[in-house]
Enzyme design. Structure first.
Site, PDB file in Angstrom:
ATOM      1  N   ASN A  50       0.938  -1.186  -0.026  1.00 30.10           N
ATOM      2  CA  ASN A  50       0.058   0.053  -0.005  1.00 30.10           C
ATOM      3  C   ASN A  50       0.987   1.215  -0.157  1.00 30.10           C
ATOM      4  OD1 ASN A  50      -2.471  -1.577   0.311  1.00 30.10           O
ATOM      5  ND2 ASN A  50      -1.989  -1.727   2.243  1.00 30.10           N
TER       6      ASN A  50
ATOM      7  N   GLY B 160      -4.284   3.045   2.127  1.00 22.44           N
ATOM      8  CA  GLY B 160      -4.406   1.891   3.114  1.00 22.44           C
ATOM      9  C   GLY B 160      -3.053   1.745   3.879  1.00 22.44           C
TER      10      GLY B 160
ATOM     11  N   HIS C 167       7.035  -2.082   3.042  1.00 23.05           N
ATOM     12  CA  HIS C 167       6.830  -3.670   3.156  1.00 23.05           C
ATOM     13  C   HIS C 167       5.912  -4.082   2.056  1.00 23.05           C
ATOM     14  CE1 HIS C 167       3.818  -1.078   5.296  1.00 23.05           C
ATOM     15  NE2 HIS C 167       2.763  -2.499   5.201  1.00 23.05           N
TER      16      HIS C 167
HETATM   17  P1  5GP Z   1      -0.052  -1.231   5.733  1.00 20.67           P
HETATM   18  O1  5GP Z   1      -1.511  -0.983   6.650  1.00 20.67           O
HETATM   19  O2  5GP Z   1       1.080  -0.223   6.167  1.00 20.67           O
HETATM   20  O3  5GP Z   1       0.010  -1.675   4.456  1.00 20.67           O
HETATM   21  O4  5GP Z   1       0.534  -2.552   6.562  1.00 20.67           O
HETATM   22  C1  5GP Z   1       0.917  -2.394   7.785  1.00 20.67           C
HETATM   23  C2  5GP Z   1       0.873  -3.857   8.573  1.00 20.67           C
HETATM   24  O5  5GP Z   1       1.787  -3.792   9.712  1.00 20.67           O
HETATM   25  C3  5GP Z   1      -0.795  -4.060   9.072  1.00 20.67           C
HETATM   26  O6  5GP Z   1      -0.970  -5.245   8.408  1.00 20.67           O
HETATM   27  C4  5GP Z   1      -0.293  -4.422  10.556  1.00 20.67           C
HETATM   28  O7  5GP Z   1      -1.178  -5.273  11.121  1.00 20.67           O
HETATM   29  C5  5GP Z   1       0.904  -4.683  10.646  1.00 20.67           C
HETATM   30  N1  5GP Z   1       1.584  -4.224  11.984  1.00 20.67           N
HETATM   31  C6  5GP Z   1       1.379  -2.910  12.524  1.00 20.67           C
HETATM   32  N2  5GP Z   1       2.426  -3.003  13.652  1.00 20.67           N
HETATM   33  C7  5GP Z   1       2.820  -4.285  13.826  1.00 20.67           C
HETATM   34  C8  5GP Z   1       3.804  -4.905  14.953  1.00 20.67           C
HETATM   35  O8  5GP Z   1       4.268  -3.946  15.722  1.00 20.67           O
HETATM   36  N3  5GP Z   1       4.131  -6.144  14.563  1.00 20.67           N
HETATM   37  C9  5GP Z   1       3.788  -6.903  13.482  1.00 20.67           C
HETATM   38  N4  5GP Z   1       4.224  -8.171  13.080  1.00 20.67           N
HETATM   39  N5  5GP Z   1       2.817  -6.302  12.468  1.00 20.67           N
HETATM   40  C10 5GP Z   1       2.489  -4.870  12.685  1.00 20.67           C
END
Ligand code: 5GP
Ligand code: ZN
Length: 108
Positions: free
Chosen positions: A86, A92, A99
């Site tokens: 994203n 999102g 990542h």
């Molecule tokens: P985004 O919303 O930026 O595409 O994805 C971020 C992801 O990181 C989300 O799916 C969320 O659940 C995950 N996430 C956020 N904080 C942590 C954390 O402290 N540990 C892990 N393993 N995942 C995390």
């Protein structure tokens, strides 16, 4: 390293995690809030905000990140999976450290 970035804290071991895979340049961890039976995060160790912030010099790193998905698909094994990133809050993105989400169903 960005001081208030949760992924930088995981990478620097300030926040403990159990990486599924780790190299000098990247780490793979399980997502804390899985959206599929298998939900891994493929994260470069260097703090890059997102795809929009990539530079030409990141091409090898980007190749490595994608090839890790290939390796994960063999480890799981998952013949069918989604590889998602994203870019920007409106799309999102909630963690502003690049990542890829690796999402698969155990049945695959
Ligand atoms: P985004 O919303 O930026 O595409 O994805 C971020 C992801 O990181 C989300 O799916 C969320 O659940 C995950 N996430 C956020 N904080 C942590 C954390 O402290 N540990 C892990 N393993 N995942 C995390
Ligand atoms: Zn970071």
């Amino acid at each position: 390293m960005s001081l208030d970035c949760v992924f930088c804290k995981i990478i620097s071991k300030q926040i403990p995690s159990q990486p599924l895979l780790e190299t000098d340049d990247l780490i793979v961890i399980k997502d804390i809030a899985p959206q599929a039976p298998i939900h891994y995060l493929i994260i470069p160790k260097r703090h890059i905000t997102n795809v929009a912030a990539l530079q030409l010099s990141d091409r090898d790193l980007m190749g490595d990140l994608i090839l890790v998905a290939t390796k994960l698909s063999q480890m799981v094994p998952a013949s069918a999976f989604r590889l998602i990133t994203n870019n920007g809050a409106a799309a999102g993105q909630s963690v502003f450290h690049l990542h890829f989400h690796f999402l698969a169903d155990k049945a695959n």
